[in-house]
Structures are given as C-alpha cells and as structure tokens.
Design an enzyme around this catalytic site. Structure first.
Site, mmCIF file in Angstrom:
data_model
loop_
_atom_site.group_PDB
_atom_site.id
_atom_site.type_symbol
_atom_site.label_atom_id
_atom_site.label_comp_id
_atom_site.label_asym_id
_atom_site.label_seq_id
_atom_site.Cartn_x
_atom_site.Cartn_y
_atom_site.Cartn_z
ATOM 1 N N HIS A 145 0.840 -1.205 0.000
ATOM 2 C CA HIS A 145 0.000 0.000 0.000
ATOM 3 C C HIS A 145 0.879 1.260 0.000
ATOM 4 O O HIS A 145 0.737 2.127 -0.856
ATOM 5 C CB HIS A 145 -0.914 -0.037 1.228
ATOM 6 C CG HIS A 145 -1.804 1.153 1.377
ATOM 7 N ND1 HIS A 145 -3.148 1.118 1.092
ATOM 8 C CD2 HIS A 145 -1.539 2.422 1.758
ATOM 9 C CE1 HIS A 145 -3.668 2.322 1.299
ATOM 10 N NE2 HIS A 145 -2.710 3.133 1.709
ATOM 11 N N GLU A 146 1.816 1.323 0.947
ATOM 12 C CA GLU A 146 2.661 2.522 1.045
ATOM 13 C C GLU A 146 3.550 2.664 -0.183
ATOM 14 O O GLU A 146 3.770 3.771 -0.678
ATOM 15 C CB GLU A 146 3.507 2.479 2.323
ATOM 16 C CG GLU A 146 2.703 2.475 3.629
ATOM 17 C CD GLU A 146 1.693 3.605 3.735
ATOM 18 O OE1 GLU A 146 1.910 4.677 3.136
ATOM 19 O OE2 GLU A 146 0.658 3.415 4.402
ATOM 20 N N ASP B 181 -7.452 7.665 2.817
ATOM 21 C CA ASP B 181 -7.053 8.106 1.473
ATOM 22 C C ASP B 181 -8.285 8.418 0.630
ATOM 23 O O ASP B 181 -8.329 9.419 -0.081
ATOM 24 C CB ASP B 181 -6.277 6.994 0.746
ATOM 25 C CG ASP B 181 -4.976 6.640 1.450
ATOM 26 O OD1 ASP B 181 -4.438 7.494 2.163
ATOM 27 O OD2 ASP B 181 -4.511 5.507 1.260
ATOM 28 N N HIS C 269 1.643 4.330 -2.996
ATOM 29 C CA HIS C 269 1.637 5.800 -2.878
ATOM 30 C C HIS C 269 2.956 6.382 -3.384
ATOM 31 O O HIS C 269 2.983 7.356 -4.128
ATOM 32 C CB HIS C 269 1.514 6.226 -1.407
ATOM 33 C CG HIS C 269 0.140 6.104 -0.832
ATOM 34 N ND1 HIS C 269 -0.966 6.690 -1.401
ATOM 35 C CD2 HIS C 269 -0.309 5.489 0.295
ATOM 36 C CE1 HIS C 269 -2.030 6.426 -0.656
ATOM 37 N NE2 HIS C 269 -1.660 5.698 0.382
HETATM 38 ZN ZN ZN Z 1 -2.728 5.192 2.076
#
Ligand code: ZN
Length: 305
Positions: free
Chosen positions: A127-128, A204, A131
């Site tokens: 996930h990170e 988010d 980004h």
């Molecule tokens: Zn996030």
C-alpha cells in the site's frame, strides 16, 4: 482608563454578537493562520533557542517536511527532539532527533503493542509503496523522502513522507489530479497485487473525495458544472459552522456534482493502477525491501528505479 488593551480569542467569530464588535469595543480583528514555510522555520529556530543544539541543524529542511503544522506542533517537535536526546544520553539535540520527532508529532509514537501479522504487514508495505511510486513517477516536485511501515499510536500503519521543494499557493487542475492519483496509489497497489482490497485505504479515499469535490464545487474545474461556486463559504470554516449552511442548489445540480466527482475519482484510480502496473518491478522490489527494513530512505527508494 488608560493604557489597557483587551485581547480575546475565538474560533467562532461568525457567532459573536455584533454589539461586541462595534468601534471602541473589540474593533480590530487579527486572523491567526497556520505558519507558512518561512514562518515555520522562524518558529522552529525560536524554540530551538531554549535547547542545546548541535551546530549546523537544517531548520529549512524540517520546515519543508511540516506543511500544515501549527506553532504549537512545531514547539512540540523541538520538545520531543530534546526528550529523545536525553533518552539517548546525549547533551545536544541532533538533526536525527528532530527528524524522528517530526514522525512522532505528525503520526504519533511508534506503537509497540500493534503487532501486524505477516500478511497484514505485506499489505501495508505494498500500500505505502503504491503511494510512493505514483508520487515519484508523476512529477519531481515533491520527492519521496521516506517510507515506513512502523505502526504509530495515532492509527497510521505506515506512511510516505514527501518533502515539497517549495511551498505552493496555487495549484493547477493537473496538479490536483496528480494529488488525487497519489492518494489512490495505495489502494491501487493492493488491488493489483492481492486482487482484493482492505479497509486500510479509508482515509485516502476520504481525502481524495474531498479534493475532487472541491475541484467541482469550489475551483470551477469541471466543464460540465462550469465556473460556479456550489460550496459554502469555506474560507471561514469554524467549528460547527456546517449547521448554519443552507443548500443553494437544485437536486438536479447536486446529482450532477456527484456524477462529476465520481468521474474524477474513477479516472484518477485508473491512472494510479496504470502507473503502478508500468512500474511493477519497482513495486515488488520496494515492498520487499520495506518488509525487511521497515523504513526506506529517499536514496534507497530512488536507487530502485
Ligand atoms: Zn494510504
């Protein structure tokens, strides 16, 4: 009768009795806004005067990593840095103490009691990384300076720190689009890799939706809706103000706004997925490294490209 100045502070100037504000009473208003880049640097230096610092601390860098921080947050950053130096048995605060305390003030202390299982950790790492990749390939103006997957007490399971090279006061439509694509990068990576999605992206999604709605209702950036303001007077948002807000649009327009917001989000999500798929090797390599080290610096991240 002489030489007395009365000051008062409020978060709700909209709800004051006008009688209080007549000339000769509280007749001058001084809005206290969040400090800008120059202001943050000055505030940091001011508080640093009270603490023994190593020479050569780069306060400008710290100021750039803390957009949106209030004066109290900045004072707290210096204070946390001093506490960290004491804990480490040092008599002077180092740059690293300050950098680490920015994490603490922005995201909370490292949380020792949150133990993610291996699968959850993997999801957070991807996930990170999602980004970070989207941020890195879209534009070079806000380079990724750090990615971590250490759970924090304020709820974040990980985060990507981006340091803008300069503070911006105007954003173009394309830049806002990029920002929304970046916000959706985490969810997109989860979907690509695991073919399923988790609750981790809720914040988010909320932020992305807010940005898209502002583009449509406040910034006149939707051709379909046009350059009309459908937002309440948000320059003066104070606690509880929403209660007084009355709708000034028809149901039909409200429906169109929702459709436009949805179009923006759908387009941005598709773009996030495309960017990540184009860099799938970096995604796997970076997530792997993150799982191993829990924390990746800017140099390590850029080397992966
Ligand atoms: Zn996030």
């Amino acid at each position: 009768h002489k030489g007395i100045v009365v000051l008062a502070a409020t978060n709700r100037p909209d709800s004051l009795d006008p009688a209080l504000l007549r000339p000769g009473r509280f007749d001058r208003r001084i809005p206290v806004e969040l400090p800008d880049l120059v202001g943050r640097e000055a505030i940091l230096k001011l508080h640093a005067n009270d603490v023994k610092m190593e020479p050569g601390i780069d306060f400008g860098f710290v100021a750039r990593t803390t957009p949106g921080a209030s004066g109290a947050d900045l004072a707290n950053i210096i204070n946390e840095a001093a506490l960290r130096a004491v804990r480490m048995g040092r008599s002077r605060v180092t740059q690293e103490d300050i950098t680490e305390s920015v994490d603490v003030v922005i995201a909370g202390e490292k949380k020792k009691s949150t133990v993610l299982n291996d699968h959850e950790k993997e999801v957070v790492a991807y996930h990170e990384t999602g980004h970070a990749i989207v941020a890195a390939v879209q534009d070079g103006k806000t380079p990724v300076s750090k990615i971590t997957i250490v759970p924090r007490t304020m709820g974040a399971l990980g985060y990507v720190m981006q340091v803008p090279e300069e503070e911006k006061y105007l954003n173009s439509k394309a830049e806002l689009h990029d920002m929304i694509v970046g916000l959706l990068g985490g969810r997109a990576a989860e979907e690509i890799v695991f073919d399923t999605v988790t609750t981790g992206a809720s914040n988010d999604i909320k932020q992305a939706t807010n940005e898209a709605r502002k583009m449509v209702t406040r910034f006149g950036m939707s051709d379909r809706i046009g350059t009309i303001n459908y937002d309440d007077d948000s320059d003066e948002v104070f606690i509880g103000r929403d209660l007084a807000h009355t709708k000034t649009m028809s149901e039909a327009v409200a429906g169109e706004i929702d459709a436009e917001v949805k179009t923006i989000i759908t387009d941005c999500y598709a773009k996030a997925k495309k960017l990540i798929e184009e860099n799938i090797d970096v995604l796997h390599a970076c997530a792997g490294l993150l799982l191993e080290k829990e924390r990746i610096t800017r140099d390590e991240f850029e080397a992966l490209f």
